[in-house]
Design a protein around this motif. Structure first.
Motif, PDB file in Angstrom:
ATOM      1  N   ILE A  22     -34.923 -35.779 -14.548  1.00 34.45           N
ATOM      2  CA  ILE A  22     -34.642 -35.448 -15.951  1.00 34.45           C
ATOM      3  C   ILE A  22     -33.779 -36.540 -16.568  1.00 34.45           C
ATOM      4  O   ILE A  22     -32.774 -36.955 -15.990  1.00 34.45           O
ATOM      5  N   GLY A  25     -32.444 -35.007 -21.324  1.00 37.36           N
ATOM      6  CA  GLY A  25     -32.917 -33.665 -21.621  1.00 37.36           C
ATOM      7  C   GLY A  25     -34.412 -33.462 -21.523  1.00 37.36           C
ATOM      8  O   GLY A  25     -34.926 -32.424 -21.970  1.00 37.36           O
ATOM      9  N   ARG A  26     -35.156 -34.420 -20.929  1.00 41.73           N
ATOM     10  CA  ARG A  26     -36.609 -34.248 -20.789  1.00 41.73           C
ATOM     11  C   ARG A  26     -37.049 -34.698 -19.397  1.00 41.73           C
ATOM     12  O   ARG A  26     -36.430 -35.579 -18.777  1.00 41.73           O
ATOM     13  N   TRP A 271     -44.801 -24.799 -28.067  1.00 44.22           N
ATOM     14  CA  TRP A 271     -45.409 -25.027 -26.758  1.00 44.22           C
ATOM     15  C   TRP A 271     -46.891 -25.367 -26.864  1.00 44.22           C
ATOM     16  O   TRP A 271     -47.549 -25.619 -25.853  1.00 44.22           O
ATOM     17  N   LEU A 274     -46.825 -29.100 -25.765  1.00 49.29           N
ATOM     18  CA  LEU A 274     -46.221 -29.439 -24.463  1.00 49.29           C
ATOM     19  C   LEU A 274     -47.158 -29.027 -23.333  1.00 49.29           C
ATOM     20  O   LEU A 274     -47.935 -28.086 -23.454  1.00 49.29           O
ATOM     21  N   ASP A 527     -42.307 -35.041 -20.008  1.00 49.66           N
ATOM     22  CA  ASP A 527     -41.791 -34.883 -21.375  1.00 49.66           C
ATOM     23  C   ASP A 527     -41.441 -33.437 -21.720  1.00 49.66           C
ATOM     24  O   ASP A 527     -41.235 -33.118 -22.889  1.00 49.66           O
ATOM     25  N   THR A 528     -41.376 -32.578 -20.714  1.00 52.72           N
ATOM     26  CA  THR A 528     -40.935 -31.196 -20.974  1.00 52.72           C
ATOM     27  C   THR A 528     -39.434 -31.188 -21.283  1.00 52.72           C
ATOM     28  O   THR A 528     -38.638 -31.751 -20.517  1.00 52.72           O
ATOM     29  N   PRO A 529     -39.009 -30.557 -22.382  1.00 52.93           N
ATOM     30  CA  PRO A 529     -37.571 -30.489 -22.674  1.00 52.93           C
ATOM     31  C   PRO A 529     -36.885 -29.501 -21.728  1.00 52.93           C
ATOM     32  O   PRO A 529     -37.439 -28.442 -21.421  1.00 52.93           O
ATOM     33  N   GLU A 538     -38.118 -23.924 -18.651  1.00 61.91           N
ATOM     34  CA  GLU A 538     -39.223 -24.660 -19.284  1.00 61.91           C
ATOM     35  C   GLU A 538     -40.222 -25.159 -18.237  1.00 61.91           C
ATOM     36  O   GLU A 538     -41.439 -25.187 -18.495  1.00 61.91           O
TER      37      GLU A 538
END
Length: 570
Positions: A22, A25-26, A271, A274, A527-529, A538
């Protein structure tokens, strides 16, 4: 830069570990690992191919019937056996019932808790909850008194301190977006779905003798006798029961599941951007409509989509383009681990080189999973409901296009939203509605055959090994609820000399291949927050959207990784 490990991923079947890097934050990188060995292919060597389905369906305790069906189809393909029309219909009904039960269970009892905050439901106003429920469906269980009763049950459960499997959830996480009333409505339907799924799966008991692991499959057809006048056979009373259960299926799916999905999705439209993944989609297709079972008649079409291109017809599927790598898997190949083998030439040679438990991190530069790495034309492929709906949509399947377009319109999003975590979850619901519509028709066809005096369920012309060639190869496919499932068999002198199963979660959860190309889980997480690395809900949302079903294990371990018992099958 922080690295986190989630092990085990809960609310799935089997054992899955995700490690993720990470940054700001992603998620910038991710690795997917199955931490337990299956080895059913080894168990099947040397056995009578007519018995293979009995063993093969023990690969999984959840997707039970799917491996039996893929297995009998593989042997029938090898021996060139045409099954009777009644066997086609019984298999469609059993598989269809498995779809709707599995998808509804997945949403309410495995995936919904990524979106629904149960504790928040305690703050809901039952009157407003009733108004919300009645605004989206005419489902009768929607009065203020009903929701107050559910809320009281939930409060009693929380007060008891016995939260059990819910104890370590991320309640109150800032990523939850539903108002309390929507949470209470979802909790009520979570409880209703528990009872519903128990009832509707009696379709398997009627046609298969039991669930899980129906017992009426046969190479060449089915062993479920049809006779309208016999008490112990599938008779007119059983047909009436099947129709009643199919009715229950369609009512709950149409009045509860679909409205819930659309209502919850409307709070999580971010979402839709994402969790896209690899962008390639494979469907073997299933549910033959024609009496001879030809592929062109499949209700769920067969095809391949590359680079999200749904504007053109899907490419045809050639199973000989399926291969598996073991470059990052705890297996070895006799001719070297950098090559990819077609399943007919596949090898199952365990080669664990990972760390000894307990450990902090896997060696993700080397081998790091018990899953192999399937590829189609050397490309990673996502399989499952989204792949099937995309292939059906691009193929021009009218009902799939109608259902997909209706969902997109109601949510106010375009087709690009399909390539996402939200799209994957919505596709599963759309597919459930489609299969729920088809079930009554298959039952009617079976009843019509019986009324016309057609009671044949098995083709025994090649039951005797004396009628088999000395050597034969075959492959059997089916679309399991979780995705494309293929079994490949090589038979010599009446015995299995090689057997390989490439299951849906192997496609989706695979580690990198020999060129270090990520698998679908790994690619979908990029790229998932992540709001809180200590509570990475998430990551769970995207992983659960695939409905992971890790291969069933051949031995058991306790929470410290210590083996409890081992079963050896002679």
């Amino acid at each position: 830069m922080a690295k986190i490990a989630i092990d085990p991923i809960t609310r799935i079947e089997g054992h899955l570990r995700i490690e993720a890097q990470i940054e700001r934050g992603r998620v910038v990188d991710a690795w997917s690992s199955s931490t337990m060995f299956r080895g059913m292919e080894i168990v099947l060597r040397g056995r009578d191919p007519r018995d293979a389905w009995v063993f093969a369906q023990r690969i999984c305790g959840v997707c039970t019937t799917v491996h039996a069906l893929a297995s009998v189809r593989a042997v029938e393909n090898a021996l060139d056996i045409q099954i009777p029309d009644n066997a086609r219909l019984i298999r469609n009904i059993i598989a269809g019932a498995q779809y709707v039960q599995d998808h509804v269970i997945h949403f309410y009892h495995l995936h919904a808790l990524d979106w629904v905050d149960i504790v928040s439901a305690l703050k809901a106003d039952p009157v407003k909850t009733s108004e919300l429920a009645q605004s989206i469906s005419d489902w009768p269980k929607s009065s203020p008194a009903y929701f107050k009763g559910v809320q009281d049950r939930l409060q009693k459960f929380v007060d008891s301190g016995q939260l059990g499997i819910f104890g370590n959830a991320y309640w109150g996480h800032p990523a939850y977006a539903l108002p309390p009333e929507a949470n209470l409505m979802a909790v009520a339907h979570y409880l209703e779905a528990l009872e519903w799924q128990k009832d509707v799966i009696r379709i398997h008991a009627i046609l298969g003798g039991k669930n899980p692991h129906p017992q009426t499959y046969l190479v060449g057809g089915m062993a479920a006798p049809l006779d309208p006048n016999a008490q112990q056979a599938i008779n007119t009373i059983r047909i009436a029961q099947l129709k009643m259960l199919a009715d229950q299926v369609r009512t709950f799916v149409g009045k509860v599941y679909i409205p819930d999905i659309l209502a919850i999705a409307s709070f999580y439209k971010d979402w839709a951007g994402l969790g896209a993944g690899v962008g390639n989609y494979l469907s073997y297709g299933d549910f033959p409509a024609a009496k001879d079972g030809n592929v062109a008649s499949y209700w769920l079409p067969r095809g391949v989509i590359v680079n999200k291109n749904i504007d053109q017809k899907p490419q045809p599927v050639n199973h000989e383009r399926v291969t598996e790598y073991v470059a990052h898997s705890w297996f070895r190949y006799g001719e070297g681990d950098q090559q990819a083998l077609h399943p007919w030439k596949g090898e199952t040679i365990p080669n664990y080189t990972g760390p000894q438990p307990p450990y902090d991190w896997l060696n993700t530069d080397g081998k790091y999973s018990w899953l192999k790495t399937p590829r189609y034309d050397d490309m990673p492929m996502e399989v499952g409901p989204l792949a099937r709906m995309l292939v059906g949509y691009a193929s021009g399947q009218q009902r799939i296009q109608e259902l997909v377009n209706a969902a997109l319109k109601q949510l106010g999003v375009g087709p690009a939203a399909l390539f996402s975590t939200l799209g994957r979850t919505a596709a599963r619901a759309i597919e459930t509605a489609l299969i729920a519509e088809l079930l009554p028709g298959w039952i009617d066809e079976l009843a019509a055959n019986m009324a016309a005096g057609n009671l044949v369920v098995h083709n025994s012309a090649k039951w005797s090994p004396a009628n088999w060639p000395q050597e034969a190869v075959g492959w059997g496919s089916m679309e399991a609820p979780r995705g494309s499932l293929g079994h490949w068999v090589r038979i010599r002198d009446g015995k299995i000399v090689n057997y390989q199963a490439v299951v849906p979660t192997t496609w989706n959860g695979s580690p990198r291949d020999a060129r270090d190309v990520r698998g679908p889980y790994e690619a979908a997480l990029i790229d998932t927050p992540i709001a809180d690395p200590e509570q990475p809900i998430e990551i769970l949302r995207t992983i659960h959207s695939f409905d992971p079903c890790m291969a069933c294990a051949v031995h058991l371990v306790d929470a410290r990784g210590i083996e409890i018992t081992r079963v050896r099958v002679q």
